[in-house]
Design an enzyme around this catalytic site. Sequence first.
Site, PDB file in Angstrom:
ATOM      1  CB  SER A   1      -0.950  -0.035   1.201  1.00 13.81           C
ATOM      2  OG  SER A   1      -1.848   1.035   1.171  1.00 13.81           O
TER       3      SER A   1
ATOM      4  CG  ASP B   1      -3.101   3.431  -1.603  1.00 15.03           C
ATOM      5  OD1 ASP B   1      -3.761   3.241  -2.638  1.00 15.03           O
ATOM      6  OD2 ASP B   1      -3.236   2.715  -0.590  1.00 15.03           O
TER       7      ASP B   1
ATOM      8  CG  ASP C   1      -3.024  -1.242  -2.506  1.00 17.58           C
ATOM      9  OD1 ASP C   1      -2.908  -0.104  -1.994  1.00 17.58           O
ATOM     10  OD2 ASP C   1      -3.717  -2.139  -1.996  1.00 17.58           O
TER      11      ASP C   1
ATOM     12  CG  ASP D   1      -6.301  -0.008  -0.726  1.00 19.44           C
ATOM     13  OD1 ASP D   1      -5.480   0.934  -0.694  1.00 19.44           O
ATOM     14  OD2 ASP D   1      -6.324  -0.920   0.125  1.00 19.44           O
TER      15      ASP D   1
END
Length: 463
Positions: free
Chosen positions: A104, A241, A243, A245
Site C-alpha cells: 500500500s 496510494d 495499490d 485502494d
Amino acid sequence: MTGNSLKFGTSGLRGLVTDLVGAASVNYTLAFITYLKGKGELAEGGTLLVGRDLRDSSPAIAGAVVAAARHAGLNPIDCGELPTPALALESQRLGVPAVMVTGSHIPADRNGLKFYVAAGEIDKADEAGILDALPHVDGAAIEVKPLASGESSALARYERRYEGFLGQNALAGLRIGVFQHSSVARDLLVRVLHALGADAVELGRSDIFVPVDTEAISPDNTRRAGVWTADLVLDAIVSTDGDADRPLIIDQCGSFVRGDLVGLLTARFLGADVVVTPVTSNSAIESSGAFARVIRTRVGSPYVIAAMRDAEGVVVGFEANGGVLLGSEARGLSPLPTRDALLPILAVLGLMRAEGKSMSELVAELPPRFGSSDRLEQVPHDRAAILMEQLRRDAAAYFAELGEVLEVSDVDGLRFTLANGDVIHYRVSGNAPELRCYIEAATPERAEALLEWGLDAAERVIR
C-alpha cells in the site's frame, strides 16, 4: 515465523522486504491454502488469483505465491499489476480466493500480502486460522521465480465497471490532473477519465516506488499540487496510494481534501442510507444529516466490513484514508466490499458536475469541523505503549495547557474530546512502526496548530 517484522495489521500481512521475500511468502501462502482446505473452501486443482503493485520487490514475492500455490496442487492465475479492488472484484466474480502482493502506502523497504476468500477480504478469525496453520507448513525447498510484467482481463473488467458508471461524457469540460507517481492505477485513471469525457493531464510519473500516504501528504507533494493547479488551470488533481485502494483528491486551489470528507461526499452521491466508518473519521458525517444511520468502528477494513454485513438499505463504508467499500448495489454498481479508490474519485467528480460546483465549494458546504492528521515514523510499539500508558494514567496533566478533558473513547487507540470541542486522537499503526495523531477542531488553523502540538507532545514522551 517469529523474530521478524511480519505481522497482520489493518490491511493484511506487512513487514520488511528482507523478511518477506522467499520462504516467508511461500509459507504464509501455504498456510492460507491449508486453512482454506481445512474449512472445505478450497480443493485440489482449485484456482488462486495473484496480483501485485509496482514495488521492486513485488514480482519476486508474487512469484513465491504462485510457486506455493502450484506446490499445493492449485491452479494459480497471474493477474499481473492491477489495483487491489480489481483483484477483489475478479475474486468475487469467480468465487475463488486471491492474494494481492502490496505494501500500500508504506515505504519501499516493506511489502505485504493481502488475502481474499471467495466472499471477500479475510476477517480476524481468518487471520487466526492462517497463523494457526503456519507452524505446520514448510516451503523452504520450493523453487521461486519472479513474475514478468503484464496486465490481465481482470484489470479490463474493473475498467469497464467504471467507464459506464457516470454515463457517456459525464465529465466533459473538466480538466483533471492525474498524479501518477508509482500508483498501480496510474494509466487506468487516465484511460477512465478520458472515457468519461474529461481532459486528463498526466503529472509526476515516477520510475521508482513512491510511498504516497493519503492520510499524511508530504510538504513536497503539497507544494507541487499548488504549482500544478495554478500553472495548468486544473479543476482537481486525483491520485491513489500504491495499490489504488485509497484515493487522493486535491481541489482546484491545490488544497488536499481529507479522505473522510471524500467518503462523506461519495456516500451522498451514491444515496447511502447507512454509513459505516471508523472512529477516526470526521464528525461532520453525523452532523451533515445526510444519512439515516452512521455506525462507528475500529480502524481497519475488516471491522468496517463486519459492521456493513448487518446493515440494511444502501450501505456505504469508508475509512479516514478515503477508501470506499460498497456494501450494496448503488447507482447501477454491484457491491464491492473492499477499499476502492476509483469509486470515490469518480463519485466526487460526478457530484461536482451534478451540482455545478467546484471541489472547494462542495467541501465548504459541509459542517465546519476541520480535521488534520499526521504520524511519527520509526516509533517501536514498546515506545508508543509508554505514551498510551501515560495518557491512561493522567490525561488531565498531559492536556493541562489545552483545557479540560470532557470525554475519552478507547474504541481504537485513545480519543480525547476537550471542553472547547477540540479532539486529539492517538493510535498506534497496525501496518508500520508509526504513531498516528488525528485532530478535529472548529477551524483549519486551529486543527493544524493542534496537530503540531499533539505530535510534539507525543515525541517528548516517546523519544
